[in-house]
Design an enzyme around this catalytic site. Structure first.
Site, PDB file in Angstrom:
ATOM      1  N   GLN A  95      -7.758  19.289  10.999  1.00  0.00           N
ATOM      2  CA  GLN A  95      -6.592  18.433  11.257  1.00  0.00           C
ATOM      3  C   GLN A  95      -7.123  16.944  11.375  1.00  0.00           C
ATOM      4  O   GLN A  95      -8.070  16.681  12.279  1.00  0.00           O
ATOM      5  CB  GLN A  95      -5.845  18.800  12.323  1.00  0.00           C
TER       6      GLN A  95
ATOM      7  N   CYS B  95       0.794  -1.198  -0.143  1.00  0.00           N
ATOM      8  CA  CYS B  95      -0.159  -0.140   0.060  1.00  0.00           C
ATOM      9  C   CYS B  95       0.863   1.223  -0.030  1.00  0.00           C
ATOM     10  O   CYS B  95       2.068   1.202   0.670  1.00  0.00           O
ATOM     11  CB  CYS B  95      -0.796  -0.218   1.275  1.00  0.00           C
TER      12      CYS B  95
ATOM     13  N   ASP C 259     -11.070  33.972   5.401  1.00  0.00           N
ATOM     14  CA  ASP C 259     -10.640  32.799   4.650  1.00  0.00           C
ATOM     15  C   ASP C 259     -11.622  32.829   3.365  1.00  0.00           C
ATOM     16  O   ASP C 259     -12.562  33.697   3.711  1.00  0.00           O
ATOM     17  CB  ASP C 259     -11.435  31.443   5.213  1.00  0.00           C
TER      18      ASP C 259
ATOM     19  N   ASP D  32      -1.710  29.141   7.943  1.00  0.00           N
ATOM     20  CA  ASP D  32      -1.987  27.809   7.545  1.00  0.00           C
ATOM     21  C   ASP D  32      -2.347  27.335   6.251  1.00  0.00           C
ATOM     22  O   ASP D  32      -3.688  26.922   5.964  1.00  0.00           O
ATOM     23  CB  ASP D  32      -2.764  27.017   8.713  1.00  0.00           C
TER      24      ASP D  32
ATOM     25  N   CYS E 171       1.685  22.118   6.255  1.00  0.00           N
ATOM     26  CA  CYS E 171       1.640  20.541   5.858  1.00  0.00           C
ATOM     27  C   CYS E 171       2.743  20.270   4.953  1.00  0.00           C
ATOM     28  O   CYS E 171       2.873  19.053   4.687  1.00  0.00           O
ATOM     29  CB  CYS E 171       0.298  20.002   5.444  1.00  0.00           C
TER      30      CYS E 171
ATOM     31  N   CYS F 100      -7.424  -0.399   8.262  1.00  0.00           N
ATOM     32  CA  CYS F 100      -6.364   0.524   8.137  1.00  0.00           C
ATOM     33  C   CYS F 100      -6.255   0.667   9.503  1.00  0.00           C
ATOM     34  O   CYS F 100      -6.896   1.341  10.198  1.00  0.00           O
ATOM     35  CB  CYS F 100      -6.611   1.547   7.472  1.00  0.00           C
TER      36      CYS F 100
END
EC number: 2.1.1.35
Length: 544
Positions: free
Chosen positions: A364, A150, A421, A468, A495, A249
């Site tokens: 998150q 995977c 935003d 972010d 990220c 998973c």
């Protein structure tokens, strides 16, 4: 401007460095391929130097290496671990690199050649087996039966402390390779902040499947025969454009793993409803139900429980998988469900803050680290001796605010907080969250990307800016607006530490007029995704 920060830097060096930043920003996307290529080039350069080859022109005249035929099985000794999470092994003549997934430095492995990129001096391989493990390898730590096939995880065979050390090196290399800054202005990278959970932490999974024969050109139009068997439901095979069947998973939380089983059964029972396939959503949602005898905390918990399901949220049974997990706490019972509708409402708690969001929207995905993560951000939000400053920081501006994670968890520290935003849906969720958490000094505004800072009501010298952005980082226009506004302090969460390094360099270089520039106070990685090669970065900057 850089010369003022560092008296050792010469003016002509500054000009070159400034030019280098511009060039990297224009030509490097800081994506997977670019990051991998830099690691490969540096490994080959190190190899040449060890062989005493210092002349690049002479090296370029060397005949191209003879490469094995595709699908040949070869033995390789892994030299280093790339920032992408893949092992890198030199060819026998040390003039070509083989990319070996699921390997660590020191491993001797058997691999199958999958694809050559001769002009880039590397080849992709499929991992077959370990012949002799390296010192960093411990296969007893592997917690998933699909590992080494995977494409989701890369590091399950490594001790967790070694994973954290590797991710610190990723951040170090990101700033060395993608910022263009001289080392003197980059602080020592702090130790990687660990995740409390290394498995069972993901609150969101999105497995997918496709129906064979339903894509591509030249396909016949009109009704299709329903598929006769359930296709693989899961994730892609490493180095392949094909899905593999994933029944479970172990990175998912308990309720998400239950939801995966339920959704797989639903697809199997209703396969004719998916003529082309689908991407499934599995999102954890939490409700806190106060106990009758909860004592003085009952009123607070009742407020939070009521806030978990806004009046506007869909609540029909079809919106989740039907699975429920109940966890008893001292003053409340926690019920967890797996939401499967992108437009349904999911609920998360970070300490005692409640957040509602559309289940398919960004939030998150590792709730176990969020308490420590937001506490770290709070500790960094206000500089030392701020109370003694004649113009102290007392305003918070949160760009890319989403549903308000930072605006809300930081708001009690500030006189006034504003989240902006470009997504109207995120702002609606953020306003609901501010009301649910009883934060009257917190506001949110939908803003056009080209004018994000136009109507900010705060004086820049008294403002903390939190950003972010998505993986691609900040746009050039956004960075120009940022430098024009000139906030006193910046917390940059990312990220993608490679695009972060690129953007931070622009802030350090400052605006074209030389009036605003920033110094880096600290940089630290956060391990939001254990067992994978991903690392979150937090950089703190101050206006000079």
């Amino acid at each position: 401007m850089m010369q003022n920060q560092n008296s050792q830097a010469k003016p002509d060096a500054d000009a070159k460095k400034h030019k280098k930043v511009k060039k990297e920003r224009a030509n490097k996307g800081s994506g997977f391929d670019e990051v991998l290529q830099i690691d490969i080039d540096q490994l080959l350069k190190k190899s040449r130097l060890e062989k005493g080859i210092y002349d690049e022109e002479a090296d370029a005249a060397t005949p191209a290496p003879t490469l094995p035929e595709l699908f040949t099985e070869i033995k390789l000794k892994v030299s280093q671990l790339s920032s992408t999470g893949d092992g890198l092994a030199l060819s026998e003549n040390a003039d070509h690199v083989y990319v070996v997934p699921f390997s660590v430095p020191g491993d001797e492995v058997l691999a199958k050649v999958a694809k050559h990129f001769p002009s880039l001096s590397y080849s992709l391989t499929d991992f077959l087996k370990v012949i002799e493990p390296g010192p960093l390898r411990n296969d007893s730590l592997v917690g998933c039966r699909y590992f080494a096939k995977c494409s989701g995880c890369q590091l399950q065979m490594m001790r967790y402390e070694d994973q954290l050390a590797h991710k610190k090196r990723i951040v170090e290399k990101a700033y060395a390779n993608f910022s263009g800054l001289i080392p003197e202005v980059i602080p020592t990278i702090d130790e990687t902040f660990p995740s409390p959970l290394q498995y069972g932490y993901r609150t969101k999974l999105t497995p997918h499947f496709s129906i064979p024969g339903t894509g591509g050109r030249g396909k016949k139009k009109g009704p299709r025969e329903p598929p006769k068997e359930v296709p693989p439901i899961g994730y892609t095979v490493k180095n392949r454009r094909m899905d593999m069947d994933i029944e479970d998973c172990p990175l998912g939380t308990d309720i998400v793993r239950r939801g995966l089983k339920s959704e797989r059964k639903r697809v199997a029972d209703n396969l004719n409803k998916f003529p082309k396939g689908a991407t499934l959503l599995l999102r954890e949602s939490t409700t806190r139900i106060p106990k009758e005898d909860s004592g003085p905390d009952q009123q607070t918990n009742e407020k939070q429980s009521e806030a978990t399901v806004p009046a506007s949220s869909p609540s029909s049974p079809a919106k989740d998988s039907g699975d429920v997990i109940r966890i008893e706490h001292d003053s409340y019972i926690e019920e967890k469900r797996c939401v499967t509708d992108n437009n349904a409402i999911s609920v998360e708690y970070v300490d005692d803050y409640v957040f509602t969001n559309k289940a398919g929207a960004f939030f998150q995905n590792n709730n176990s680290i969020l308490s420590g993560f937001t506490e770290y951000i709070r500790q960094q939000a206000i500089p030392k001796n701020n109370d003694k400053d004649p113009k102290p920081i007392k305003y918070l501006l949160d760009a890319y605010s989403g549903s308000g994670l930072f605006t809300i968890t930081l708001s009690p520290l500030f006189k006034s907080s504003l989240g902006v935003d470009v997504s109207g849906d995120s702002i609606v969720s953020a306003r609901d969250n501010a009301r649910a958490n009883n934060l009257p000094n917190t506001g949110f505004a939908a803003a056009d990307a080209a004018t994000l800072f136009k109507d900010v009501p705060y004086p820049p010298d008294q403002t903390l800016l939190v950003i972010d952005p998505p993986r691609k980082g900040c746009s050039e226009d956004f960075l120009k607006q940022l430098l024009s506004f000139g906030p006193r302090r910046i917390i940059y969460v990312s990220c993608n530490v490679h695009t972060q390094a690129r953007d931070v360099a622009v802030m350090v270089q400052g605006d074209s007029k030389g009036k605003v520039c920033y110094g880096i106070e600290s940089i630290r990685g956060f391990d939001f995704f254990p067992q994978t090669g991903h690392v979150e970065g937090v950089a703190i900057l101050n206006k000079l």
